[in-house]
Motif scaffolding. Structure first.
Motif: not given
Length: 193
Positions: A26-35, A40-48
């Motif tokens: 898990v590279i991160g978590h967010a509570a809303d679309a903006a975050d 996604c810009v910074q981490g480019q995750p394989d799966v969201v």
């Protein structure tokens, strides 16, 4: 992977379920679309893992924005409401699977692994999927809901007046509405607004 959900207990539960498995990071978590977009810009995750309904947007609006900033990310919808009217539109926008929030930790892990390996997971076929509101129809619907005229909608979306009318006719038919007021009411009742 990135966990996007507006409920802290859900985010924490998902992260806890995945912490013991070294093949899922898990590279991160967010509570809303903006975050989520920023991450996604910074981490480019394989799966969201994306909650269907966020405070600043429904998945049909969020999915294309996430895919624009992180094209390789595969988006797995996460919802307690698999029959929600927005599910079909989220798939049309590019989501690759759906996981119901009452899934076990094992099912969660297997769904994430399958999305990563194959690019998909359990695309549901529901009656509402037959009347999917497309992302562009959803754009028109949102602008109708804020009171824009057909001309204003066309200007904002770069569409001709006839194209706006066509989208409006289609979405009215799909939501069984006879006029704009009824369209907005039906769309709200189905969670599209």
């Amino acid at each position: 992977m990135l966990v996007v959900d507006d409920h802290p207990v859900v985010r924490d539960g998902v992260i806890t379920q995945l912490a013991r498995h070294s093949d899922i990071a898990v590279i991160g978590h967010a509570a809303d679309a903006a975050d989520a977009l920023r991450q996604c810009v910074q981490g480019q995750p394989d799966v969201v893992l994306l909650d269907l309904r966020l405070p600043d947007g429904l998945a049909p609006e969020v999915v294309p924005r996430l895919r624009a900033v992180s094209p390789q990310s595969r988006i797995l919808l996460f919802t307690a409401f698999p029959e929600h009217a927005a599910v079909g539109s989220a798939f049309a926008a590019g989501a690759c699977g759906l996981l119901v929030k009452d899934a076990s930790g094992t099912t969660l892990r297997e769904a994430l692994r399958q999305v990563f390996r194959t690019g998909g997971y359990h695309r549901p076929v529901t009656e509402s999927a037959c009347a999917v509101v497309t992302p562009r129809e959803h754009d028109v619907l949102r602008l109708v809901a804020v009171g824009d005229t057909n001309v204003e909608i066309g200007d904002q979306l770069g569409l001709s007046l006839n194209t706006v009318k066509s989208y409006l006719r289609n979405v009215m038919r799909k939501l069984n509405a006879r006029n704009r007021a009824q369209l907005i009411s039906h769309a709200r009742a189905q969670g599209l607004l």
